[in-house]
Design a protein around this motif. Structure first.
Motif, mmCIF file in Angstrom:
data_model
loop_
_atom_site.group_PDB
_atom_site.id
_atom_site.type_symbol
_atom_site.label_atom_id
_atom_site.label_comp_id
_atom_site.label_asym_id
_atom_site.label_seq_id
_atom_site.Cartn_x
_atom_site.Cartn_y
_atom_site.Cartn_z
ATOM 1 N N VAL A 14 0.837 -1.198 0.000
ATOM 2 C CA VAL A 14 0.000 0.000 0.000
ATOM 3 C C VAL A 14 0.881 1.260 0.000
ATOM 4 N N GLY A 15 0.565 2.191 -0.911
ATOM 5 C CA GLY A 15 1.206 3.521 -0.892
ATOM 6 C C GLY A 15 2.636 3.562 -1.367
ATOM 7 N N LYS A 16 3.111 2.551 -2.103
ATOM 8 C CA LYS A 16 4.535 2.528 -2.471
ATOM 9 C C LYS A 16 4.822 3.023 -3.886
ATOM 10 N N LYS A 17 3.798 3.467 -4.640
ATOM 11 C CA LYS A 17 4.065 3.907 -6.014
ATOM 12 C C LYS A 17 4.056 5.442 -6.075
ATOM 13 N N ALA A 18 3.216 6.049 -6.923
ATOM 14 C CA ALA A 18 3.264 7.521 -7.029
ATOM 15 C C ALA A 18 3.062 8.177 -5.661
ATOM 16 N N THR A 19 2.206 7.585 -4.860
ATOM 17 C CA THR A 19 1.898 8.163 -3.542
ATOM 18 C C THR A 19 3.165 8.341 -2.709
ATOM 19 N N HIS A 20 4.024 7.359 -2.772
ATOM 20 C CA HIS A 20 5.267 7.358 -2.001
ATOM 21 C C HIS A 20 6.212 8.480 -2.454
ATOM 22 N N ALA A 21 6.113 8.843 -3.749
ATOM 23 C CA ALA A 21 7.043 9.825 -4.316
ATOM 24 C C ALA A 21 6.622 11.269 -4.049
ATOM 25 N N ALA A 22 5.365 11.476 -3.670
ATOM 26 C CA ALA A 22 4.832 12.843 -3.641
ATOM 27 C C ALA A 22 5.382 13.678 -2.492
ATOM 28 N N VAL A 63 4.172 10.701 -16.068
ATOM 29 C CA VAL A 63 5.078 11.852 -16.067
ATOM 30 C C VAL A 63 5.993 11.646 -14.865
ATOM 31 N N LYS A 64 7.177 11.172 -15.180
ATOM 32 C CA LYS A 64 8.125 10.835 -14.110
ATOM 33 C C LYS A 64 8.553 12.096 -13.367
ATOM 34 N N GLY A 65 8.605 11.993 -12.043
ATOM 35 C CA GLY A 65 9.075 13.117 -11.227
ATOM 36 C C GLY A 65 10.168 12.636 -10.293
ATOM 37 N N GLU A 66 11.275 13.386 -10.250
ATOM 38 C CA GLU A 66 12.388 13.027 -9.358
ATOM 39 C C GLU A 66 12.491 14.048 -8.231
ATOM 40 N N CYS A 67 12.822 13.568 -7.056
ATOM 41 C CA CYS A 67 12.915 14.435 -5.862
ATOM 42 C C CYS A 67 14.129 14.026 -5.041
ATOM 43 N N LEU A 68 14.510 14.891 -4.134
ATOM 44 C CA LEU A 68 15.469 14.470 -3.114
ATOM 45 C C LEU A 68 15.108 15.109 -1.789
ATOM 46 N N SER A 69 15.569 14.489 -0.698
ATOM 47 C CA SER A 69 15.419 15.149 0.603
ATOM 48 C C SER A 69 16.816 15.416 1.145
ATOM 49 N N VAL A 70 16.914 16.501 1.905
ATOM 50 C CA VAL A 70 18.217 16.889 2.462
ATOM 51 C C VAL A 70 18.080 17.120 3.955
ATOM 52 N N MET A 76 9.764 16.865 -14.459
ATOM 53 C CA MET A 76 8.560 16.465 -15.206
ATOM 54 C C MET A 76 9.054 15.798 -16.486
ATOM 55 N N LYS A 77 9.028 14.463 -16.523
ATOM 56 C CA LYS A 77 9.537 13.724 -17.689
ATOM 57 C C LYS A 77 8.430 12.849 -18.252
ATOM 58 N N PRO A 78 7.689 13.388 -19.240
ATOM 59 C CA PRO A 78 6.551 12.631 -19.779
ATOM 60 C C PRO A 78 6.995 11.342 -20.475
ATOM 61 N N LYS A 79 6.118 10.348 -20.358
ATOM 62 C CA LYS A 79 6.252 9.057 -21.059
ATOM 63 C C LYS A 79 7.523 8.303 -20.684
ATOM 64 N N ASN A 80 8.021 8.529 -19.493
ATOM 65 C CA ASN A 80 9.197 7.809 -18.993
ATOM 66 C C ASN A 80 8.717 6.863 -17.888
ATOM 67 N N TRP A 81 8.807 5.547 -18.143
ATOM 68 C CA TRP A 81 8.282 4.551 -17.199
ATOM 69 C C TRP A 81 9.317 4.091 -16.174
ATOM 70 N N ASP A 82 10.533 4.620 -16.242
ATOM 71 C CA ASP A 82 11.602 4.147 -15.348
ATOM 72 C C ASP A 82 11.455 4.827 -13.980
ATOM 73 N N GLU A 83 11.287 4.023 -12.931
ATOM 74 C CA GLU A 83 11.028 4.598 -11.602
ATOM 75 C C GLU A 83 12.303 4.909 -10.808
ATOM 76 N N ALA A 130 12.147 8.621 -7.293
ATOM 77 C CA ALA A 130 11.328 9.038 -8.436
ATOM 78 C C ALA A 130 9.989 8.315 -8.370
ATOM 79 N N GLY A 131 8.997 8.881 -9.038
ATOM 80 C CA GLY A 131 7.677 8.250 -9.095
ATOM 81 C C GLY A 131 6.985 8.659 -10.382
ATOM 82 N N LEU A 132 5.912 7.962 -10.715
ATOM 83 C CA LEU A 132 5.207 8.194 -11.976
ATOM 84 C C LEU A 132 3.844 8.827 -11.729
ATOM 85 N N ARG A 133 3.718 10.096 -12.139
ATOM 86 C CA ARG A 133 2.413 10.768 -12.016
ATOM 87 C C ARG A 133 1.478 10.189 -13.073
#
Ligand code: FAD
Length: 368
Positions: free
Chosen positions: A38-46, A221-228, A260-267, A298-301
């Motif tokens: 539960v919650g490990k895909k796009a939700t986890h990345a937000a 739409v792949k989105g990449e993030c980082l935490s510091v 914001m990387k459209p049509k990129n399925w790589d997580e 990263a996650g997939l919107r």
């Protein structure tokens, strides 16, 4: 395993778990089937911004729906704590949408015409957040665009749903949906029937739409993030410019996002993506590159052609419903989506404008 439920929800992200929570709370015997955890895909990345204003620059049905969902969060914060014991870590600082140029300012001033946005001069912004660059010309401050921790919200929905009697099956992908006699799903655990089935698989909803005769596509739409780790920048409010944001978390860390990387399925996050968001974040807070990296992800919107989600009934089979395609705003829209699907199933009134805006048979204007 029980072989019959009133409602089966396919997908255990924030949308599926919100739907399950609202239905179970209303007394419906509900089950969630989730491929993984539960919650490990796009939700986890937000990042968890409830950016009704940050994400809409014009009034309209989408804004009203987003605003309604944002307002539901006020009472949900307490309700989910009481019903699940989980704190969704609502952070009340609001958002500063920064302007560097006159064209930024004009766009933000138009947005200030929406309720709750307030234009601030550069001096006022720097008084509030001393680490923000002096290169800005002002910002829109939106006190209501607070943020929450998406994983905590999703876990709270799932636990609350369980406590109201729902069953949640993790590592149990739904392989197919049959509509020949009634509605039923096929899983590795066998066939399970229901009065209603709700498809809430985020960007992975496409094959079910196709199987059910609906000609709609989703793309990631792949989105990449980082935490510091942060021990030097006392940021209270989220900073936002040109889809880049810096979000201060309760634990002191900062979240920096997102590409914001459209049509990129790589997580998996890419170095170039992470570098790009650090560079953008530096334009807002120059000192930020002195902070230490905690982690990157990263996650997939789940995007649709017009940018709006599909929320509603199958055009000809009332026992099948859809709640997918929440793109950049699934965390924000989860409460209103859960309530809307609940009301459609139990026969409570739903605002006609919302049904029209999110129905599957709408005319779609392709977004760039
Ligand atoms: C980097 C990034 C930042 C974001 N920031 C924000 C933000 O600040 N605010 C905001 O509101 N939104 C944000 N979003 C968007 C938000 O994350 C999504 O809109 C939201 O998570 C979508 O939720 P979902 O439940 O539809 O999809 P998901 O969370 O992807 O869940 C779908 C679930 O379905 C499951 N599934 C798939 N196929 C099957 C199957 N066959 N059987 C069973 N289960 C299946 C998957 O395993 C998954 O768990 C962000 C997204 C990204 C990537």
């Amino acid at each position: 395993m029980k072989k019959h439920y009133e409602v089966i929800v396919v997908g255990g992200g924030i949308i599926g778990t919100s739907i399950a929570y609202h239905l179970a709370k209303a007394g419906k015997k509900t089950a969630v089937f989730e491929s993984g955890e539960v919650g490990k895909k796009a939700t986890h990345a937000a990042a968890g911004m409830l950016g009704a204003h940050a994400e809409c620059d014009k009034p309209g049905t989408f804004f009203q729906f987003a605003r309604a969902s944002q307002q539901v969060y006020q009472q949900l914060t307490i309700e989910l704590k009481n019903n699940s014991g989980i704190d969704i870590r609502r952070h009340d600082g609001g958002i500063l949408k920064i302007a560097f140029t006159e064209s930024d300012r004009e766009r933000l001033m138009r947005m200030a015409a929406l309720d709750s946005a307030e234009w601030l001069t550069a001096e006022q912004v720097v008084d509030m957040e001393p680490d923000v660059t002096k290169d800005i010309i002002g910002a829109n401050f939106i006190a209501d665009d607070v943020h929450v921790e998406p994983i905590a919200v999703c876990k709270a929905f799932a636990k609350g749903a369980r406590l109201f009697g729902a069953d949640i099956f993790e590592y149990t992908p739904v392989i197919a949906i049959d509509t020949d006699s009634g509605v039923q799903i096929q899983t590795a655990l066998g066939t399970v029937e229901a009065e209603h089935i709700v498809i809430a698989c985020g960007v992975w909803s496409g094959p079910f739409f196709k199987q059910l005769g609906i000609n709609k596509s989703f793309y990631p739409v792949k989105g990449e993030c980082l935490s510091v780790w942060n021990d030097r920048i006392p940021l209270v409010r989220t900073l936002y410019h040109d889809h880049c944001y810096i979000v201060p978390r309760h634990n002191g860390k900062l979240i920096i996002g997102a590409t914001m990387k459209p049509k990129n399925w790589d997580e998996r996050p890419e170095l170039g993506g992470i570098k790009a968001i650090i560079e953008k974040a530096k334009t807002m807070i120059p000192e930020i590159d002195k902070l230490k990296i905690d982690r990157c992800w990263a996650g997939l919107r789940p995007a649709t052609v017009d940018g709006n989600p599909y929320i509603g009934h199958h055009p000809i089979n009332n026992r099948i419903l859809f709640a997918a395609g929440h793109f950049r705003n699934g965390i924000l829209l989860a409460p209103a989506t859960g309530e809307m699907i609940r009301d459609l199933i139990i026969g409570q009134p739903v605002k006609p404008a919302w049904i029209e805006a999110f129905k599957l048979e709408r005319t779609e204007v392709v977004i760039e």
